[in-house]
Scaffold this motif. Structure first.
Motif, mmCIF file in Angstrom:
data_model
loop_
_atom_site.group_PDB
_atom_site.id
_atom_site.type_symbol
_atom_site.label_atom_id
_atom_site.label_comp_id
_atom_site.label_asym_id
_atom_site.label_seq_id
_atom_site.Cartn_x
_atom_site.Cartn_y
_atom_site.Cartn_z
ATOM 1 N N TYR A 233 1.009 -1.305 0.039
ATOM 2 C CA TYR A 233 0.092 -0.042 0.133
ATOM 3 C C TYR A 233 1.014 1.341 0.060
ATOM 4 C CZ TYR A 233 -4.359 2.785 0.641
ATOM 5 O OH TYR A 233 -5.309 3.414 0.313
ATOM 6 N N GLY A 234 2.030 1.167 -0.609
ATOM 7 C CA GLY A 234 2.824 2.612 -0.990
ATOM 8 C C GLY A 234 3.575 2.923 0.262
ATOM 9 N N VAL A 235 3.926 3.859 0.510
ATOM 10 C CA VAL A 235 4.937 4.554 1.362
ATOM 11 C C VAL A 235 4.260 4.658 2.951
ATOM 12 C CG1 VAL A 235 6.259 6.319 2.269
ATOM 13 C CG2 VAL A 235 6.420 5.501 -0.127
ATOM 14 N N LEU A 236 4.682 3.920 3.784
ATOM 15 C CA LEU A 236 4.333 4.041 5.207
ATOM 16 C C LEU A 236 4.874 5.198 5.939
ATOM 17 C CD1 LEU A 236 3.077 2.668 7.877
ATOM 18 C CD2 LEU A 236 5.230 0.999 8.017
ATOM 19 N N TRP A 237 6.015 5.392 5.938
ATOM 20 C CA TRP A 237 6.664 6.446 6.402
ATOM 21 C C TRP A 237 8.174 6.856 5.692
ATOM 22 C CZ3 TRP A 237 11.498 5.707 8.679
ATOM 23 C CH2 TRP A 237 11.802 4.564 9.360
ATOM 24 N N PHE B 235 19.768 17.966 7.693
ATOM 25 C CA PHE B 235 21.109 18.209 8.689
ATOM 26 C C PHE B 235 21.819 16.901 9.011
ATOM 27 C CE2 PHE B 235 17.458 21.151 10.311
ATOM 28 C CZ PHE B 235 18.267 22.234 10.008
ATOM 29 N N THR B 236 21.293 15.756 8.905
ATOM 30 C CA THR B 236 21.858 14.400 9.440
ATOM 31 C C THR B 236 22.352 13.738 7.957
ATOM 32 O OG1 THR B 236 20.103 13.199 9.381
ATOM 33 C CG2 THR B 236 20.722 14.419 11.537
ATOM 34 N N GLY B 237 21.532 14.044 6.950
ATOM 35 C CA GLY B 237 21.858 13.461 5.828
ATOM 36 C C GLY B 237 21.133 12.176 5.543
ATOM 37 N N SER B 238 20.484 11.588 6.637
ATOM 38 C CA SER B 238 19.938 10.264 6.875
ATOM 39 C C SER B 238 18.785 10.258 5.817
ATOM 40 C CB SER B 238 19.309 10.001 8.183
ATOM 41 O OG SER B 238 18.473 10.791 8.723
ATOM 42 N N SER B 239 18.444 9.127 5.379
ATOM 43 C CA SER B 239 17.264 8.882 4.461
ATOM 44 C C SER B 239 16.595 7.578 4.712
ATOM 45 C CB SER B 239 17.506 9.048 3.064
ATOM 46 O OG SER B 239 16.474 8.872 2.135
ATOM 47 N N GLU B 240 15.617 7.368 5.163
ATOM 48 C CA GLU B 240 14.869 6.206 5.475
ATOM 49 C C GLU B 240 13.292 6.225 5.154
ATOM 50 O OE1 GLU B 240 15.540 3.557 7.798
ATOM 51 O OE2 GLU B 240 17.737 4.135 7.774
ATOM 52 N N VAL B 241 13.124 5.179 4.399
ATOM 53 C CA VAL B 241 11.519 4.827 3.960
ATOM 54 C C VAL B 241 11.081 3.358 4.363
ATOM 55 C CG1 VAL B 241 12.460 4.115 1.846
ATOM 56 C CG2 VAL B 241 10.201 4.966 1.837
ATOM 57 N N ARG B 242 10.062 3.223 4.877
ATOM 58 C CA ARG B 242 9.327 1.823 4.939
ATOM 59 C C ARG B 242 7.909 1.867 4.161
ATOM 60 N NH1 ARG B 242 13.609 1.987 6.953
ATOM 61 N NH2 ARG B 242 14.260 1.370 9.143
ATOM 62 N N ARG B 243 7.846 0.440 3.649
ATOM 63 C CA ARG B 243 6.516 0.458 2.967
ATOM 64 C C ARG B 243 5.408 -0.064 3.751
ATOM 65 N NH1 ARG B 243 6.855 1.821 -1.885
ATOM 66 N NH2 ARG B 243 4.876 0.775 -2.495
ATOM 67 N N GLN B 244 4.251 0.595 3.312
ATOM 68 C CA GLN B 244 2.953 0.049 3.908
ATOM 69 C C GLN B 244 2.482 -1.286 3.381
ATOM 70 O OE1 GLN B 244 0.812 -0.095 6.714
ATOM 71 N NE2 GLN B 244 -0.204 1.935 6.700
ATOM 72 N N LEU C 89 -0.273 -1.873 9.140
ATOM 73 C CA LEU C 89 0.888 -1.936 9.934
ATOM 74 C C LEU C 89 0.900 -0.790 11.017
ATOM 75 C CD1 LEU C 89 3.471 -3.003 7.325
ATOM 76 C CD2 LEU C 89 2.385 -4.459 9.097
ATOM 77 N N ASP C 90 0.055 0.269 10.692
ATOM 78 C CA ASP C 90 0.137 1.205 11.767
ATOM 79 C C ASP C 90 -0.880 1.346 12.835
ATOM 80 O OD1 ASP C 90 -1.674 2.046 10.032
ATOM 81 O OD2 ASP C 90 -0.948 4.391 9.907
ATOM 82 N N GLY C 91 -1.547 0.281 12.744
ATOM 83 C CA GLY C 91 -2.820 0.251 13.809
ATOM 84 C C GLY C 91 -4.042 0.666 13.244
ATOM 85 N N THR C 92 -3.955 1.045 11.894
ATOM 86 C CA THR C 92 -5.445 1.593 11.348
ATOM 87 C C THR C 92 -6.317 0.386 10.884
ATOM 88 O OG1 THR C 92 -4.291 3.707 10.529
ATOM 89 C CG2 THR C 92 -6.118 2.932 9.418
ATOM 90 N N ILE C 93 -7.513 0.635 11.267
ATOM 91 C CA ILE C 93 -8.519 -0.433 10.480
ATOM 92 C C ILE C 93 -9.378 0.324 9.612
ATOM 93 C CG2 ILE C 93 -10.554 -1.891 10.972
ATOM 94 C CD1 ILE C 93 -9.537 -1.779 14.139
ATOM 95 N N VAL D 136 8.835 -1.635 11.495
ATOM 96 C CA VAL D 136 8.629 -2.279 10.236
ATOM 97 C C VAL D 136 10.048 -2.346 9.614
ATOM 98 C CG1 VAL D 136 7.482 -2.086 7.858
ATOM 99 C CG2 VAL D 136 6.338 -1.749 10.089
ATOM 100 N N PRO D 137 10.573 -3.604 8.888
ATOM 101 C CA PRO D 137 11.760 -3.717 8.486
ATOM 102 C C PRO D 137 12.022 -2.917 7.045
ATOM 103 C CG PRO D 137 10.618 -5.837 8.371
ATOM 104 C CD PRO D 137 9.838 -4.819 9.285
ATOM 105 N N PRO D 138 13.149 -2.418 6.606
ATOM 106 C CA PRO D 138 13.197 -1.846 5.293
ATOM 107 C C PRO D 138 12.940 -2.956 4.338
ATOM 108 C CG PRO D 138 15.534 -2.120 6.140
ATOM 109 C CD PRO D 138 14.164 -2.482 7.201
ATOM 110 N N GLY D 139 12.742 -2.486 3.140
ATOM 111 C CA GLY D 139 12.329 -3.529 2.066
ATOM 112 C C GLY D 139 13.429 -4.287 1.656
ATOM 113 N N THR D 140 13.379 -5.369 1.081
ATOM 114 C CA THR D 140 14.502 -6.238 0.614
ATOM 115 C C THR D 140 14.833 -6.538 -0.723
ATOM 116 O OG1 THR D 140 12.797 -8.153 1.168
ATOM 117 C CG2 THR D 140 14.177 -7.724 2.910
#
Length: 630
Positions: A348-352, A358-367, A391-395, A621-625
């Motif tokens: 279901y696309g991007v979860l977060w 500032f930190t240069g970090s880049s993280e993405v998880r899929r819903q 996965l985030d508790g939504t119904i 939620v683990p990153p995509g594999t």
């Protein structure tokens, strides 16, 4: 007194119905002398134990409710049978003028054309139109309740005719308008025929399954294959489902269809029971032959008894788990619908996601979401019911309406012309979800929350401020609410005894779509019978006997049953065991694009956690594999 060999209770008290249990109920009723030659089942479903029994744990008495109808006399009985003890628990004869009638059943549909063709008035009306009776498909529909003293206490239907030109012809394209018959289903006679004059029968084709109508297949669509090389992420055991942090049970009965039970996230209860407890389809055409046209597909027809056997690659796509549903036919024998329930996971696309400057970090998880669904045809329409767990508790519940719009031969003020000379009357599809909430426990309350504009002035000199109001709904009389899309109105179900790490009450929020509720006049018959649909939200104190939005017996019920009677006591609902009843749906002004078969239209609602967690519950939620994701 034990009538048949008792069955020892095994498994969970909310386990799926089995063929053995259906057969046992029939044995008990037969031994009690209730299944005579002309008696048929009008309703059959589990009689679930009360909530306190189930939550207490341990075995529970497995009971089933069967409503019996004598086709020869019109008498009917509401019965409860214990399969565990093998005995009849209760039996009550219905009083039609007070209680209403049992649902219309297949055995009655089967003889309706013979009844009409024995009526001189019906045959004369067809002759006047130059139509052969053998070419007419009759559609018997629920009669409702109107100011006809001669109809009181009698089991009735009202019937339209549609011309079918050949065996593969979809007769909905050829309504015989200006004509309706009022039928006594017990006497199998026509009370009267109303004929307001000859209306040309539309000659358009409704044969959407004819290649000549469809045209050449659309080119260029490549196959979509959905695979899970390591298998599914969920497990199912006798209706007990585990997926990620979700834990719940599922059930199925012919009136509500799919039911969800004891829904919990991360071992914390959210909702004890969720279902679509009723739906009504009120039509807007006030013509003398159509003003009565309103259907309660759950309460009058038990629409889930017609559930489809779903097919891989057609109805469901991916790594599918199917569940069968066991019902009872008109004679009380087991009837199993193969693959009635479809379960699978969907991306279901991007979860977060965040890329930080500032930190240069880049993280993405899929819903992803777990989909639990079924589809059922009822007459001209087909309805799909899709429960989604995220996965985030939504119904979320999504209802899909498709099939063929009901037709008329008189396009005009209250109908769209969807093909030459073919009308489709305006109507609504209004569903009532029953949500027995247990947000982190039984002590719940409901707050109405919405945005508030703040006038420019002291404290808001630049006019940019806006605020939030929260109103606690403390009694049932106060908790009959309309949606307000303009203010973003939602309803928070909070636990009055538990708070999160920030000291806020833990809660879940009901987000309505905010579409129109019942549009019929408050003085109308349909408003009296479908009062539940006049408000977007009702909140009641839990009572195990209060199960259906329009009452137990909807067919020919005079009105006032269900939610209006439930809230009459005006019980306190602040810090109590509460049930939310949410009306949602579609107001359908048909389009030419809805003919000859309607693309799916969507409606539903969402339940989202709000303060139920101290932070984002999907951080783990683990990153995509995928090899394409670095």
């Amino acid at each position: 007194m034990t009538a048949v060999q008792p069955r020892t209770a095994t498994g969970h008290p909310l386990g799926m119905t089995t063929e053995t249990e259906v057969a046992t109920v029939r044995e008990v009723l037969d031994a009690a002398g209730l299944l005579t030659e002309h008696v048929r089942y009008a309703f059959f479903a589990p009689e679930e134990p009360s909530k306190d029994e189930v939550l207490a744990g341990g075995p529970a008495d497995r009971r089933f409710r069967a409503v019996l109808l004598d086709l020869s006399t019109g008498r009917s009985w509401d019965t409860v049978v214990s399969v565990t003890a093998g005995e009849l628990v209760s039996v009550r004869e219905l009083e039609p003028e007070r209680d209403g009638q049992p649902p219309i059943i297949d055995s009655e549909f089967e003889f309706i054309e013979d009844v009409l063709n024995a009526s001189p008035d019906w045959l004369a009306a067809l002759e006047k139109r130059g139509i052969e009776p053998a070419s007419v498909r009759a559609v018997p529909l629920s009669a409702g309740v109107y100011d006809y003293p001669e109809e009181k206490g009698r089991r009735l239907a009202r019937a339209f005719g549609f011309r079918q030109d050949h065996e593969a012809d979809h007769a909905w394209a050829h309504p015989i308008d200006g004509l309706v018959a009022y039928v006594d289903l017990t006497a199998r006679t026509v009370d009267r025929v109303i004929d307001t004059g000859v209306v040309p029968v539309p000659e358009t084709s409704g044969n959407f399954d004819d290649p000549a109508v469809q045209g050449p297949p659309l080119e260029g669509l490549k196959p979509i294959e959905i695979t899970q090389p390591d298998g599914r992420s969920f497990t199912v055991d006798d209706g007990h489902v585990r997926w990620g942090k979700w834990d719940l049970r599922i059930g199925f009965n012919e009136r509500e269809g799919l039911t969800l039970h004891q829904i919990a996230f991360d071992d914390r209860p959210v909702c004890y029971r969720a279902s679509v407890a009723e739906m009504v389809v009120p039509y807007a055409d006030p013509a003398p032959v159509r003003f009565w046209q309103n259907y309660f597909d759950c309460g009058e027809y038990m629409f889930a008894r017609y559930a489809d056997s779903l097919q891989l690659g057609c109805d469901c796509l991916g790594d599918i788990h199917y569940l069968d549903a066991t019902l009872a036919d008109d004679l009380g024998n087991p009837k199993t619908v193969r693959n009635a329930i479809c379960m699978h996971e969907e991306d279901y696309g991007v979860l977060w996601k965040h890329t930080d400057v500032f930190t240069g970090s880049s993280e993405v998880r899929r819903q992803r979401r777990l989909v639990i669904s079924f589809f059922t045809p009822i007459g001209n329409y087909d309805y799909g019911f899709y429960w989604y767990l995220y996965l985030d508790g939504t119904i979320e519940l999504e209802c899909k309406a498709t099939g063929i719009v009901f037709t008329s031969g008189t396009p005009g003020e209250y109908a769209t012309e969807i093909a030459p000379g073919l009308g489709a009357p305006y109507h609504q599809h209004l569903f009532s979800a029953r949500l027995d909430m247990t947000v982190d426990g039984l002590a719940n309350a409901v707050e109405e929350v919405e945005a508030v504009r703040i006038p420019m002035g002291e404290g808001n000199p630049y006019g940019n401020a806006f605020g939030r109001s929260a109103t606690r709904l403390t009694r049932e009389s106060q908790a009959q609410r309309d949606a307000s899309p303009g203010t973003g109105r939602v309803w928070h179900v909070v636990n009055t005894e538990k708070t999160n790490g920030l000291g806020q009450p833990v809660g879940y929020v009901l987000h309505p779509l905010g579409q129109p509720t019942l549009l019929a006049d408050e003085a109308s018959s349909i408003h009296a019978r479908a009062t539940f649909a006049s408000k977007a939200l009702w909140v009641t104190r839990y009572d195990p006997a209060e199960r259906y939005s329009a009452g137990d017996f909807v067919n020919q019920n005079p009105g006032g049953a269900g939610l209006p009677s439930y809230v009459a006591a005006d019980r306190e609902i602040d810090g109590q065991d509460v049930v939310l009843w949410h009306t949602f749906g579609l107001t359908h002004f048909p389009r030419p694009e809805d003919w000859p078969v309607m693309p799916v239209d969507y409606t539903g609602f969402t339940l989202k956690p709000a303060g139920f967690f101290d932070r984002n519950p999907a951080l783990d939620v683990p990153p995509g594999t995928s090899k394409d994701c670095h």
